[in-house]
Design a protein around this motif. Sequence first.
Motif, PDB file in Angstrom:
ATOM      1  N   GLY A  85      41.129  33.681  38.928  1.00  0.00           N
ATOM      2  CA  GLY A  85      40.492  32.375  39.112  1.00  0.00           C
ATOM      3  C   GLY A  85      40.353  31.616  37.801  1.00  0.00           C
ATOM      4  O   GLY A  85      40.579  30.406  37.735  1.00  0.00           O
TER       5      GLY A  85
ATOM      6  N   ILE B  64      43.780  30.284  36.664  1.00  0.00           N
ATOM      7  CA  ILE B  64      44.192  29.061  37.362  1.00  0.00           C
ATOM      8  C   ILE B  64      43.538  27.838  36.736  1.00  0.00           C
ATOM      9  O   ILE B  64      44.206  26.841  36.445  1.00  0.00           O
ATOM     10  CB  ILE B  64      43.874  29.169  38.869  1.00  0.00           C
TER      11      ILE B  64
ATOM     12  N   GLY C  32      41.363  23.029  44.214  1.00  0.00           N
ATOM     13  CA  GLY C  32      41.874  24.399  44.301  1.00  0.00           C
ATOM     14  C   GLY C  32      41.329  25.282  43.200  1.00  0.00           C
ATOM     15  O   GLY C  32      40.941  26.431  43.438  1.00  0.00           O
ATOM     16  N   ALA C  33      41.278  24.754  41.982  1.00  0.00           N
ATOM     17  CA  ALA C  33      40.758  25.534  40.856  1.00  0.00           C
ATOM     18  C   ALA C  33      39.280  25.856  41.049  1.00  0.00           C
ATOM     19  O   ALA C  33      38.843  26.977  40.755  1.00  0.00           O
ATOM     20  CB  ALA C  33      40.975  24.780  39.545  1.00  0.00           C
TER      21      ALA C  33
ATOM     22  N   CYS D 179      38.953  28.685  43.409  1.00  0.00           N
ATOM     23  CA  CYS D 179      39.371  29.939  42.762  1.00  0.00           C
ATOM     24  C   CYS D 179      38.322  30.453  41.787  1.00  0.00           C
ATOM     25  O   CYS D 179      38.053  31.659  41.729  1.00  0.00           O
ATOM     26  CB  CYS D 179      40.710  29.748  42.050  1.00  0.00           C
TER      27      CYS D 179
ATOM     28  N   GLY E 236      35.541  31.969  43.716  1.00  0.00           N
ATOM     29  CA  GLY E 236      35.949  33.302  44.164  1.00  0.00           C
ATOM     30  C   GLY E 236      35.897  34.319  43.045  1.00  0.00           C
ATOM     31  O   GLY E 236      35.441  35.455  43.240  1.00  0.00           O
ATOM     32  N   ALA E 237      36.346  33.932  41.859  1.00  0.00           N
ATOM     33  CA  ALA E 237      36.301  34.835  40.704  1.00  0.00           C
ATOM     34  C   ALA E 237      34.859  35.208  40.360  1.00  0.00           C
ATOM     35  O   ALA E 237      34.566  36.371  40.057  1.00  0.00           O
ATOM     36  CB  ALA E 237      36.986  34.188  39.505  1.00  0.00           C
TER      37      ALA E 237
END
Length: 113
Positions: free
Chosen positions: A68, A71, A93-94, A97, A100-101
Amino acid sequence: MTAPGSLAIYVGAALAEIAGCFAVWTWMRQGASVLWLLPGLASLALFAWLLTLAPSEFAGRAYAAYGGVYIAASLGWLWAVEKQRPDTWDLTGAAICVLGAAIILFAPRTLGS
């Protein structure tokens, strides 16, 4: 390890990996001198070393959380080095991510899980 310390490791690893891969990209795709590979390989070695410092008992979890950050850092590279501003879809999107990370990295876990 603290969240800022973890973030510093992941950001440093991302910049080292992106710089190393960019050196290879520049040599192969833009016809730069083969000498570009020397700092590129050094940068990739630095990336690998930094990732071993990630605060995780398991490599797979460290790599997943790193993804993540990578990205987001790649989009920063796109903007700062390649002079292409990320668009709304890139940034959305980043953000997903990175969230999520953060969940992967900072979720409460019992020892060994």
